[in-house]
Scaffold this active site. Structure first.
Site, PDB file in Angstrom:
ATOM      1  N   CYS A 165      66.727 -57.519  67.741  1.00 30.56           N
ATOM      2  CA  CYS A 165      67.284 -58.255  68.869  1.00 30.56           C
ATOM      3  C   CYS A 165      68.698 -58.719  68.555  1.00 30.56           C
ATOM      4  O   CYS A 165      68.937 -59.374  67.547  1.00 30.56           O
ATOM      5  CB  CYS A 165      66.400 -59.464  69.181  1.00 30.56           C
ATOM      6  SG  CYS A 165      67.059 -60.521  70.491  1.00 30.56           S
TER       7      CYS A 165
ATOM      8  N   TYR B 179      70.873 -54.226  80.778  1.00 29.97           N
ATOM      9  CA  TYR B 179      69.881 -54.668  79.793  1.00 29.97           C
ATOM     10  C   TYR B 179      68.494 -54.129  80.151  1.00 29.97           C
ATOM     11  O   TYR B 179      67.755 -53.655  79.280  1.00 29.97           O
ATOM     12  CB  TYR B 179      69.860 -56.198  79.747  1.00 29.97           C
ATOM     13  CG  TYR B 179      68.831 -56.785  78.812  1.00 29.97           C
ATOM     14  CD1 TYR B 179      68.930 -56.614  77.432  1.00 29.97           C
ATOM     15  CD2 TYR B 179      67.758 -57.525  79.311  1.00 29.97           C
ATOM     16  CE1 TYR B 179      67.990 -57.157  76.565  1.00 29.97           C
ATOM     17  CE2 TYR B 179      66.810 -58.075  78.453  1.00 29.97           C
ATOM     18  CZ  TYR B 179      66.935 -57.892  77.082  1.00 29.97           C
ATOM     19  OH  TYR B 179      65.992 -58.434  76.238  1.00 29.97           O
TER      20      TYR B 179
ATOM     21  N   GLU C 144      70.303 -51.883  70.770  1.00 28.61           N
ATOM     22  CA  GLU C 144      70.947 -53.186  70.886  1.00 28.61           C
ATOM     23  C   GLU C 144      71.797 -53.364  69.624  1.00 28.61           C
ATOM     24  O   GLU C 144      71.268 -53.393  68.517  1.00 28.61           O
ATOM     25  CB  GLU C 144      69.923 -54.315  70.979  1.00 28.61           C
ATOM     26  CG  GLU C 144      69.202 -54.378  72.305  1.00 28.61           C
ATOM     27  CD  GLU C 144      68.433 -55.680  72.486  1.00 28.61           C
ATOM     28  OE1 GLU C 144      68.653 -56.626  71.698  1.00 28.61           O
ATOM     29  OE2 GLU C 144      67.605 -55.755  73.405  1.00 28.61           O
TER      30      GLU C 144
ATOM     31  N   ASP D 259      59.339 -57.209  68.013  1.00 32.94           N
ATOM     32  CA  ASP D 259      60.132 -56.494  69.015  1.00 32.94           C
ATOM     33  C   ASP D 259      59.961 -54.987  68.821  1.00 32.94           C
ATOM     34  O   ASP D 259      60.403 -54.436  67.817  1.00 32.94           O
ATOM     35  CB  ASP D 259      61.608 -56.868  68.903  1.00 32.94           C
ATOM     36  CG  ASP D 259      61.854 -58.335  69.219  1.00 32.94           C
ATOM     37  OD1 ASP D 259      61.185 -58.855  70.131  1.00 32.94           O
ATOM     38  OD2 ASP D 259      62.707 -58.954  68.561  1.00 32.94           O
TER      39      ASP D 259
ATOM     40  N   TYR E  86      65.454 -51.345  69.277  1.00 33.33           N
ATOM     41  CA  TYR E  86      65.458 -52.294  68.164  1.00 33.33           C
ATOM     42  C   TYR E  86      65.559 -51.592  66.808  1.00 33.33           C
ATOM     43  O   TYR E  86      65.326 -52.203  65.772  1.00 33.33           O
ATOM     44  CB  TYR E  86      64.189 -53.155  68.201  1.00 33.33           C
ATOM     45  CG  TYR E  86      64.048 -53.977  69.461  1.00 33.33           C
ATOM     46  CD1 TYR E  86      64.995 -54.942  69.792  1.00 33.33           C
ATOM     47  CD2 TYR E  86      62.971 -53.775  70.330  1.00 33.33           C
ATOM     48  CE1 TYR E  86      64.868 -55.692  70.952  1.00 33.33           C
ATOM     49  CE2 TYR E  86      62.835 -54.530  71.491  1.00 33.33           C
ATOM     50  CZ  TYR E  86      63.778 -55.484  71.793  1.00 33.33           C
ATOM     51  OH  TYR E  86      63.651 -56.222  72.944  1.00 33.33           O
TER      52      TYR E  86
ATOM     53  N   CYS F 207      64.787 -65.962  68.384  1.00 32.23           N
ATOM     54  CA  CYS F 207      65.402 -65.166  67.323  1.00 32.23           C
ATOM     55  C   CYS F 207      64.289 -64.580  66.470  1.00 32.23           C
ATOM     56  O   CYS F 207      63.655 -65.295  65.690  1.00 32.23           O
ATOM     57  CB  CYS F 207      66.342 -66.008  66.464  1.00 32.23           C
ATOM     58  SG  CYS F 207      67.072 -65.085  65.087  1.00 32.23           S
TER      59      CYS F 207
ATOM     60  N   CYS G 208      70.569 -57.775  48.174  1.00 30.73           N
ATOM     61  CA  CYS G 208      71.395 -56.572  48.105  1.00 30.73           C
ATOM     62  C   CYS G 208      72.666 -56.898  47.328  1.00 30.73           C
ATOM     63  O   CYS G 208      73.267 -57.942  47.550  1.00 30.73           O
ATOM     64  CB  CYS G 208      71.767 -56.118  49.518  1.00 30.73           C
ATOM     65  SG  CYS G 208      72.856 -54.678  49.585  1.00 30.73           S
TER      66      CYS G 208
END
Length: 244
Positions: A80, A111, A123, A158, A163, A226, A235
């Site tokens: 998202c 959208y 997205e 999602d 996504y 969120c 990383c």
């Protein structure tokens, strides 16, 4: 009467099982349609009118739709785009962000069209940064650490091809660093028991701005949704740039 009642109960049980199986079959088909990538010939036609974005950036206070001369850009998809955009607001050297759609076929999609799975678009967040103040590797570190790149066409709850994890680069140098970072992060994920990274690394296509209300959504709606979540695997900040 007892036999008849037992038979009726059996029929009702069998009917319930049948309906449950049909519901599962329907849900499976729906999820399959959402996660399957549409072919270009089957994509929605879209429109020639460009999505208008007005006003200034809610964080950086600059115009969203401009050339940003002297700056570099990177498009990333990590689920998202509301939460993904927020992750880059505090990164030193980032001068602007915008959310939109890219990687697919439909020109100037809405959208709702992207969410239908029939545009091929992802997205994405377009990150604009000053190369004299930050490095691409710093942005890639934020990208890898803040989502799960092994989930294919989904991110957490999602589900859908919009996504998918992606890096859309603007130069060969960006491509080489993206590929090198993917290789190194795969090694880290494998050590922790995660599967294969599914992130697509491709040349950037046209970036189509999302609607105004999506831009800097979590600044305007601090309690908004969120669904972003990383793997907890770090990383490295820097890595080699030799592509495979």
């Amino acid at each position: 009467k007892g036999v008849r009642a037992s038979f009726t109960r059996l029929i009702l049980i069998l009917l319930s099982i049948f309906l449950a199986l049909k519901s599962m079959e329907f849900l499976s088909k729906m999820l399959g349609k959402k996660t399957a990538m549409v072919e270009e010939k089957d994509a929605l036609a879209g429109r020639g009118t460009k999505m208008a974005v007005s006003g200034s950036h809610a964080i950086f206070k600059n115009a969203l739709d401009q050339d940003f001369k002297g700056m570099e850009m990177l498009q990333i998809g990590m689920g998202c785009f509301w939460g993904a955009e927020k992750k880059f607001w505090t990164v030193e050297g980032v001068v602007s962000t915008a959310v939109g759609y890219s990687g697919g076929y439909t020109p100037n999609p809405s959208y709702e069209e992207v969410c239908s799975g029939r545009t091929g678009h992802n997205e994405v967040v377009r990150v604009v940064f000053d190369p004299s103040k930050t490095s691409l590797s710093s942005l890639l570190k934020v990208f890898w650490e803040n989502h799960n790149p092994t989930q294919g066409n989904r991110q957490g709850n999602d589900v859908g091809s919009q996504y998918r994890s992606a890096i859309y680069y603007y130069s060969e140098e960006q491509k080489e660093q993206a590929v090198a970072s993917k290789k190194m992060y795969q090694e880290r994920l494998t050590e922790k028991g995660y599967g294969k990274i599914t992130t697509e690394i491709l040349p950037s296509k046209t970036f189509y701005f999302a609607e105004n209300y999506h831009q800097q959504y979590l600044k305007k709606n601090p309690r908004g949704y969120c669904g972003l979540g990383g793997t907890g695997v770090s990383c490295p900040v820097s890595f080699g740039v030799s592509a495979e």
